[in-house]
Design an enzyme around this catalytic site. Structure first.
Site, PDB file in Angstrom:
ATOM      1  CG  ASP A  73      -3.775  -5.782   0.898  1.00  0.00           C
ATOM      2  OD1 ASP A  73      -3.855  -6.884   1.248  1.00  0.00           O
ATOM      3  OD2 ASP A  73      -3.916  -5.175   0.031  1.00  0.00           O
ATOM      4  CD  GLU A 138      -0.946  -9.513  -2.959  1.00  0.00           C
ATOM      5  OE1 GLU A 138      -0.265  -9.876  -3.955  1.00  0.00           O
ATOM      6  OE2 GLU A 138      -1.782  -8.846  -3.139  1.00  0.00           O
TER       7      GLU A 138
END
Length: 394
Positions: A73, A138
């Site tokens: 991400d 994350e």
């Protein structure tokens, strides 16, 4: 693999808009790179719709396993008009490759993927196995790493390298933890001309606000590398309109913890404060947490730490520093796994993470691949030497 192909892989990763979502598109692209290697075990591990973690395992299953980890991400690009280089193009200008995630951390992710691909491409015999742990979420809470840890994918690792953008001149061996918490105050609405008929949720929330700062300030221990405990109330909201007593108010706070204060110590204190305030007439406060992470203690003299420093020194011709990090990373979740292993953070990047015109040095990106290619077999040799020494002493 040619340097041009390595750059192309990073560009394609940046072109996938995995902004706090859609990591499955990244996972599918990485999985496609391993499709021609049947000896690679490729597994997608779902977290939510369009949000699959990816685990790829190669090498000798009879030897030790090293984990190589990166998150898929990225944060939002914000106002794209403010970028001189399109955030999802992967444009190269001189030695700089631009794009959201170029530093944090698709360059690190690409470097460890290419490391594994080159081992497969050349048929390099490995004394152990390598496990890619590519995670979702994350940037907003390490919940991909939590999912993989709970499913056992990090169990019994011999070591873990997280390719966060430390820069190759740094090996991060210790990191702060994080506690994000929310306090919701529930009151009773009324006309502000008759406040006695209501309960002011903002007033009650401020009782917590005024008490929690001094409470957290009592934690005066400091870590020689990470510093002290940090506590900041960053968001407050409440009320509906100017002439109404507010029935609802809330605040959110961010804490950066250190090993001297395990998260449970903080939880106990926050919960005790909430319980104490809730004893007061009309006060109704509720506390919740959002994916808290423990601090990573670490040892600067750990064999993996020193090995990574030595190899980076040699490959990059610089004096690599052994340091701590003020930010949390997926290692805090992976260290919950079964077994006892060292986790380090070392990857290519710049100081432009989360900023407009984020970039990575192409030179450092390519060097990172060489560092990982040398680190993995050297680590297996290190583990074998340790095991042989232990056997000789028994």
């Amino acid at each position: 693999m040619t340097p041009a192909k390595k750059i192309e892989i990073l560009q394609k990763l940046i072109q996938i808009k995995s902004v706090n979502d859609h990591e499955t598109d990244v996972a599918d692209y990485i999985a496609s790179l391993f499709a021609s290697y049947p000896q690679a075990k490729v597994e997608k591990v779902p977290f939510a719709e369009n949000r699959d973690n990816l685990v790829v395992t190669i090498g000798n299953p009879d030897g030790p396993m090293i984990g190589l980890s990166g998150h898929m991400d990225v944060v939002s690009a914000g106002d794209e008009a403010a970028w001189q280089h399109a955030p999802f193009a992967g444009e190269v200008v001189g030695d700089q490759l631009f794009g959201r995630g170029a530093s944090d951390m698709k360059s690190g992710l690409a470097a460890i993927v290419i490391t594994m691909l080159e081992f497969l491409e050349t048929g390099t015999p490995l004394a152990g196995s390598i496990r890619l742990l590519a995670t979702v979420g994350e940037e907003t809470g390490e919940y991909g790493a939590a999912t993989l840890t709970d499913a056992g994918y990090a169990d019994n690792l011999a070591g873990l390298v997280i390719a966060e953008p430390s820069g190759l001149d740094n090996v991060v061996y210790t990191a702060r933890g994080v506690i994000d918490y929310k306090v919701v105050s529930t009151g009773k609405g009324s006309h502000s001309a008759h406040p006695e008929k209501g309960i002011n949720a903002i007033d009650n929330l401020m009782k917590f606000y005024n008490a929690v700062g001094p409470l957290m300030a009592q934690h005066t221990k400091t870590d020689p590398v990470l510093g002290g405990l940090l506590h900041n109330v960053d968001l407050i909201s409440g009320g509906e309109q100017i002439n109404s007593i507010p029935a609802h108010a809330e605040l959110m706070a961010n804490m950066r913890t250190i090993p001297a204060y395990p998260n449970q110590v903080i939880y106990d204190e926050l919960e005790a404060l909430i319980a104490q305030l809730n004893q007061e007439d009309g006060v109704q406060l509720e506390l919740s947490y959002s994916y808290p992470e423990e601090a990573i203690p670490g040892d600067p003299e750990a064999p993996l730490v020193q090995l990574a420093k030595q190899i980076s020194d040699t490959v990059c011709d610089h004096d690599t520093q052994v340091v701590g990090s003020g930010g949390a990373n997926d290692g805090a979740e992976f260290l919950r796994a079964k077994g006892d292993f060292t986790s380090i953070e070392m990857g290519p990047g710049s100081n432009t993470s989360h900023q407009v015109d984020e970039y990575v040095s192409v030179t450092e990106y390519l060097q990172a691949i060489e560092v990982y290619k040398q680190l993995v077999p050297a680590f297996f040799d290190q583990v074998a030497e340790k095991d042989a020494h232990a056997t000789a002493n028994n």
